[in-house]
Design a protein around this motif. Structure first.
Motif, PDB file in Angstrom:
ATOM      1  N   LYS A  95       0.833  -1.204   0.000  1.00 32.87           N
ATOM      2  CA  LYS A  95       0.000   0.000   0.000  1.00 32.87           C
ATOM      3  C   LYS A  95       0.872   1.259   0.000  1.00 32.87           C
ATOM      4  CE  LYS A  95      -3.961   1.667   2.667  1.00 32.87           C
ATOM      5  NZ  LYS A  95      -4.767   1.445   3.860  1.00 32.87           N
ATOM      6  N   ILE A  96       1.920   1.259   0.819  1.00 32.02           N
ATOM      7  CA  ILE A  96       2.842   2.394   0.910  1.00 32.02           C
ATOM      8  C   ILE A  96       3.578   2.572  -0.420  1.00 32.02           C
ATOM      9  CG2 ILE A  96       4.971   3.193   2.025  1.00 32.02           C
ATOM     10  CD1 ILE A  96       3.856   1.820   4.602  1.00 32.02           C
ATOM     11  N   SER A  97       4.010   1.469  -0.992  1.00 29.79           N
ATOM     12  CA  SER A  97       4.722   1.507  -2.273  1.00 29.79           C
ATOM     13  C   SER A  97       3.841   2.089  -3.375  1.00 29.79           C
ATOM     14  CB  SER A  97       5.167   0.090  -2.646  1.00 29.79           C
ATOM     15  OG  SER A  97       5.698   0.059  -3.937  1.00 29.79           O
ATOM     16  N   ILE A 101       5.753   6.137  -1.838  1.00 31.63           N
ATOM     17  CA  ILE A 101       6.560   6.508  -0.680  1.00 31.63           C
ATOM     18  C   ILE A 101       7.725   5.543  -0.539  1.00 31.63           C
ATOM     19  CG2 ILE A 101       6.568   6.846   1.822  1.00 31.63           C
ATOM     20  CD1 ILE A 101       3.431   7.169   1.458  1.00 31.63           C
ATOM     21  N   ILE A 103      10.366   4.081   1.878  1.00 33.32           N
ATOM     22  CA  ILE A 103      10.653   3.908   3.298  1.00 33.32           C
ATOM     23  C   ILE A 103      12.163   3.911   3.477  1.00 33.32           C
ATOM     24  CG2 ILE A 103      10.471   2.321   5.259  1.00 33.32           C
ATOM     25  CD1 ILE A 103       7.840   3.724   4.472  1.00 33.32           C
ATOM     26  N   CYS A 121      10.211   7.626   6.778  1.00 28.77           N
ATOM     27  CA  CYS A 121      10.264   7.993   5.361  1.00 28.77           C
ATOM     28  C   CYS A 121      11.694   8.327   4.961  1.00 28.77           C
ATOM     29  CB  CYS A 121       9.392   9.213   5.086  1.00 28.77           C
ATOM     30  SG  CYS A 121       7.633   8.895   5.278  1.00 28.77           S
ATOM     31  N   LEU A 130       2.481   9.469   3.862  1.00 26.72           N
ATOM     32  CA  LEU A 130       2.498   8.195   4.585  1.00 26.72           C
ATOM     33  C   LEU A 130       1.349   8.149   5.588  1.00 26.72           C
ATOM     34  CD1 LEU A 130       3.798   5.469   5.327  1.00 26.72           C
ATOM     35  CD2 LEU A 130       5.294   6.737   6.903  1.00 26.72           C
ATOM     36  N   THR A 133      -1.885   7.647   3.786  1.00 28.56           N
ATOM     37  CA  THR A 133      -1.950   6.278   3.275  1.00 28.56           C
ATOM     38  C   THR A 133      -2.335   5.294   4.383  1.00 28.56           C
ATOM     39  OG1 THR A 133      -0.315   6.788   1.575  1.00 28.56           O
ATOM     40  CG2 THR A 133      -0.638   4.459   2.097  1.00 28.56           C
ATOM     41  N   LEU A 134      -1.802   5.533   5.581  1.00 24.54           N
ATOM     42  CA  LEU A 134      -2.090   4.655   6.719  1.00 24.54           C
ATOM     43  C   LEU A 134      -3.340   5.076   7.476  1.00 24.54           C
ATOM     44  CD1 LEU A 134       1.538   4.166   8.063  1.00 24.54           C
ATOM     45  CD2 LEU A 134       0.176   2.572   6.696  1.00 24.54           C
TER      46      LEU A 134
END
Length: 136
Positions: A95-97, A101, A103, A121, A130, A133-134
């Motif tokens: 999801k982050i990718s 974003i 990491i 980040c 981020l 997204t979360l």
């Protein structure tokens, strides 16, 4: 996905990579009453190490480290915790990718059916994305 996410701040310092460096910090924390919720550290290269502390009182932690002659910095990060189920962390990272974003660092652990992770980040400017997204 079964996890909760929240914004945190870590207090970070550079340390000499030698026996007792972290013990000195924790002794000072004990004396000052700094409550450490989580910490992690690692060697950065010959003679250099870095430590990160998630604490209950950031100003008290910074003051303690400064009195020790260190130069603490504060970094924004995200903390995840939830049930340890196969694939949950892969889903979070995917999801982050997909949000674009990168990491810069992460640590994750699972014990007794629960997991926790911290995410930093690579670029501080990505922190707001981020969090969005979360769903923080």
């Amino acid at each position: 996905m079964s996890y909760k996410a929240k914004k945190i701040q870590t207090v970070d310092v550079n340390l000499p990579a030698e026996p007792g460096s972290l013990a000195k910090v924790y002794s000072a924390f004990k004396e000052s009453g700094v409550n450490v919720v989580a910490s992690w550290g690692y060697e950065m290269g010959p003679g250099q190490a870095q430590a990160h502390f998630l604490v209950s009182d950031v100003p008290k932690c910074k003051t303690t480290l400064t009195k020790m002659g260190m130069k603490p910095t504060v970094t924004d990060a995200c903390w995840l915790e939830g049930e340890d189920k196969v694939g949950t962390y892969a889903e979070v990272l995917t999801k982050i990718s997909k949000a674009g974003i990168n990491i810069g660092a992460t640590d994750a652990i699972a014990i007794d059916g629960k997991f926790a992770s911290v995410l930093f980040c690579a670029k501080p400017t990505d922190f707001a994305t981020l969090c969005k997204t979360l769903k923080i």
